[in-house]
Structures are given as C-alpha cells and as structure tokens.
Design a protein around this motif. Sequence first.
Motif, PDB file in Angstrom:
ATOM      1  N   TRP A  23       0.040   7.436   4.095  1.00 19.04           N
ATOM      2  CA  TRP A  23       0.719   8.131   3.264  1.00 19.04           C
ATOM      3  C   TRP A  23       0.656   8.066   1.722  1.00 19.04           C
ATOM      4  N   GLN A  24       0.339   6.916   1.426  1.00 21.71           N
ATOM      5  CA  GLN A  24      -0.036   6.577  -0.008  1.00 21.71           C
ATOM      6  C   GLN A  24      -1.227   7.208  -0.412  1.00 21.71           C
ATOM      7  N   ARG A  25      -2.369   7.350   0.460  1.00 20.34           N
ATOM      8  CA  ARG A  25      -3.561   8.144   0.094  1.00 20.34           C
ATOM      9  C   ARG A  25      -3.191   9.424  -0.128  1.00 20.34           C
ATOM     10  N   LEU A  26      -2.436  10.081   0.749  1.00 19.05           N
ATOM     11  CA  LEU A  26      -2.016  11.222   0.733  1.00 19.05           C
ATOM     12  C   LEU A  26      -1.184  11.816  -0.622  1.00 19.05           C
ATOM     13  N   VAL A  27      -0.368  10.959  -1.060  1.00 16.36           N
ATOM     14  CA  VAL A  27       0.293  11.024  -2.414  1.00 16.36           C
ATOM     15  C   VAL A  27      -0.589  10.864  -3.492  1.00 16.36           C
ATOM     16  N   ALA A  28      -1.686  10.132  -3.417  1.00 17.58           N
ATOM     17  CA  ALA A  28      -2.666   9.859  -4.372  1.00 17.58           C
ATOM     18  C   ALA A  28      -3.420  11.295  -4.366  1.00 17.58           C
TER      19      ALA A  28
END
Length: 602
Positions: A23-28
């Motif tokens: 999920w953090q990669r999608l946010v990034a």
Amino acid sequence: MTVLPDDGLELAGDFPDVPHEQWQRLVAGVLRKSGKEVEGAEAEEALSTALEDGLRTRPLYTAHDTAPEPGLPGFAPFVRGGRAEGNTLGGWDVRQRHSVADNGAVLADLENGVTSLWLAVGEGGIPLPELGRVLDGVYLDLASIVLDAGREPGPAARELLRLYEEGGVAREAARGNLGADPLGHEARSGQHGDVAPAAELARLCAEGYPGLRALTVDALPYHEAGGSAAQELGCSLATGVAYLRDLTKAGLSVEQACAQLEFRYAATADQFLTIAKLRAARRLWARVAEVCGAPRAGAQLQHVVTSPVMMTRRDPWVNMLRTTIATLAAGAGGADAVTVLPFDHALGLPDAFARRIARNTSTILIEESHLSRVIDPAGGSWYVERLTDELAHAGWEFFRRIERLGGQAAALRSGDLAQDLADTWQARRTKLAKRREPVTGVSEFPHLAEKPVVRESAPVPPSGGLPRVRRDEEFEALRARSDAHLAATGSRPLIFLAAIGPAAAHTARLTFASNLFQAGGIEPVTDGTFEDSGATEAVLCSSDALYEEQAEATARALKAAGARHVFLAGRPGQYTGVDAYVFAGCDAVAVLSATLDRMGVS
C-alpha cells in the motif's frame, strides 16, 4: 434461493493478503506524480496530519495499531462510558443555558425537548432574587437544575434549596449541580477562590441530597483561552484532584468526594478529536480514582458544551453546522449531558429561533439519527482507540506538569499556566492567519453582501483572568474596518483582479484571490478595465506559463493606469513591476491588514 455452505461465506476468502508495504508503494506512486519523491514509511508520513500536543493523525490505521483494552461500559477504566446502559434508555440530557431572567424562554425550552437547565446566576447572569421567578412553573422534581454561580455559590445554592423546599420537592428527588467551582472562577476572573463554601455544600449534598452534586470541574476556561485538547484534559484533572484534596480534608471520603464532582468539556467540529477527548477524560479520571484507593468511584459525569471558540460572528448560520457536528461527537463520545450553544451565541442573547434550533439539534440526533441507541459507537475503531490512547498520555503529561508547578491554583497564580495556553494559541493563530485552519464564511468563502445579524447584548461575563479567544477574531477585526469604511464612504475598499488568458488558465487563481481579499472585507472587481474599477491596487491571476509570457507587461500596464500596488497570485518569483505575491499558506492577515493600511481604511 442461495444456499450458503456449511462453514459460511468468507467474503475475502479468495483474495490474497496485502502487506502494508505494498500500500505504501502505491501511495508513493501517487505522490510521485505530484512531484514528491518519497518511499516507504516516508510516503505514509507525507499524508499524515499534525495535531496539537505533538500528536499526528496518520492516513491509515490497522489492527497493528494497538491500544489498551477499553473495557466495558460501567466498569473501570470507564473509557466506553460511566454507566452500563450508556445513553440507550433515552439519550443524553439535553441541557440549555440561560443567563437572563426570562421565564418564558425557560418554559419554552422545557416544553420542547430540553431536559435540564444550566443557569448563570449572580455576576454576569440572572440576579439571585429573580431565580424564583425564572423557575416559576418549572417542575423541579423532573427537570435537573445546574447553577453557574461564580464567586458566590453559597447564596445561590441556598436559594435553590429553598425553592426545592417551598415547592415540596423531596430531597431525594432534587437533581442537578449547585455549581461551586472556585478554581474555575479564578481562571475566569483572576480572583482567588475560597474552597470552604464548596466543601460545605459538598457535605450538605452528601448527607441529604443524593441526586445533587456540589462542584463543577469546568475545563471551558482553558479551552476558551486557546488551550489544546490535552491541556484541557490536564487542567480538568488538576482541578479535580485539588477538589478531592479539599473535600477529603473537610471530612468526606474519597468515594463521597468523587460523587460531588461533575466535569465540563468543550466539543468542537473536529469530531474524532472530541470523541477521543471524552473517552480519554474518563480513562484518566478512573486512574486518579484508582490511585486514590476508590476505583469504583472513578466514573466521570460529563457535561459537554459546543465550543464557544469555534463560533463566528460573520455568516453565523454556518455555526448550526459546526454545532451539529460537535453535538454528534459529544453523543458518540459518551457525554452524559450536552449543551448546544445557539448559532447566534457570539452576537449576544439568542432569539427564540436560535434556541429552538439548538435544542432540536440534540433531538434529531437522538430521535431520528438514533445516535444514542449504541453505547460508544466509535469504540473498536483502530483510529479512535489509538487517538484516545495518545491523547490520554498527552493529557496526563500536562497534568503532571501542573502538579510539578504546585497544583492548579499555583499554576494559575504564577502565570505559568496562562503562558502555556498562550503559546498554544499563538501557534494556532499562525495557522488561522495563514488559512491552514480554514474558517468557513470568514477566512474561506466569505459573503460580503450578507445582511448583519443583530442581537440584544448579553450580560458581560466575569473577566480579569484568562483571556477568551475566538478563531475569527483577527479576520473579524479586518471586516470591521471594511464595515466602517462602507459606512463612511458608501462603498467597500476595492481591488481589481486582472485575469490573464483563457478561463482555464486564470479561474483557479482568480477564485483564490477573490476569496482571500474578501476575507479582509476588500471587494474584488473582475469586470471592465482597471481605470473603470475605482480600485487603487490589482492582482494578476493566471497560470505559471502565462505569467512567464505576460506578467511583467501586464504589471507595467496596470502601473501606468494608476495601480499603486500590484500583487501576483502564485508562488513568489522575480517579475518586474510585481510588488507582492499571494499564495496558499501566505500570512493572509498580514497581507490584508497592510492592504487596508495602504488604502487608508482605518
């Protein structure tokens, strides 16, 4: 007809578990499109919001965000409510405040949904000899009476008890609070309070009036002085502990002393922070009672009031929305009694319509939204539980600071507490001035053509202690200057908005500039030419690309046409002829004040 398998239906059974890092990669990836190069936890942090007291609200909470077990309603630590049944039997106590001797208004409230009365008596309130007339026709065995008696709680309490006796109200049927709060009055007035009358009233209630409490622990003075949620909690704990010490010295047991206290807090339009604050307050007071050796006496009785700080004088109709959200938060947070301030509270005495809307706010939430049917409806939310825990720790730390200063009275008299509150308010003032904390109808989307709402002046409350602040105060001062100019000249100060290029290029910044200057009472002009506008200053509004091509030429043309000062709506650059820049996050109050100064608006 669909038949479920014997082992039931797992709706997420065929979906793979997604790790938090994915999920953090999608946010990034999303942030990268806006020009922010961050990865992993930094991407999540970029979406976090800073709160007061050093707290932060993250964009996502999961089961990994642990918090202490909140327990069950009616059992320590009382996070989920002080009573096992909560407010499910009939909703919270709908408590209306009255500060003038108006028997008709009192009866109208009680006949239309209000269940208890909060009466300001004495200085800044109802004259004590008028109390009997104000309560004429009130069934004192049905309606709870809560007094706010300031520096003379004794005479006010005796007068109320006399009315109970004259009305034939049995002692066990009397309900309410006699309103002694010497430290709260000292915070308001700067006058040292005497706890002896409060202790005498507490003994009287403990021995003969089981439904009456003698003291109020009022945290509103600290909220209204600009304090944060944690500071409000810390001050209430310090005050409550001071009263416990005084009452036990006077001969009451810890259990009896706890039973004489009612706590008063503010509810704001920040609904989750309000919910967490009320839950944290109960947990903290339960801890105090436990340390004092009376864990079963730690159920905090809470009276919650919609925040006076958030109420605005301009576009006061918006206050109805603010108080609705605050009331919802108070109810969801488990308040025992709720006072909804009328939308015109900041303007003076509320009229009948404003009082009706205030009491109906609670009625709708209880009867139509069914908010009270479920105890602690926010309980179990990963966000709410974590915020409750963090706020409880912050409140406890501020309480410990006050105790290190010698207790609540010493902290008040030394000025240390006032300075702490002032520092918090100054930081918030900066956010308000920069419109990082928007105030709808005031700093955002103001309505210059609104018809003023006029009310009769309210009694002047006690003063001389901590200040009373409002979120709208600096913008209100700017608008008052504009109003005076309008009254003196027949028109408001004007500013010309020079749109460059097509609508697609200039609309966003033209709208931004229009809102910004109207917040200071400066009327934008968008039609015609600068020469015809009557303005002496102008704002360039367009896209960055068109600024590169046309900003300097347009600024020269405006100066040639008589513009004394030219703004550019956008981030500061190096454009010849442009005197200043306005942008999201600029100090709007400073910009507007300086602009009115140059225009000769005093």
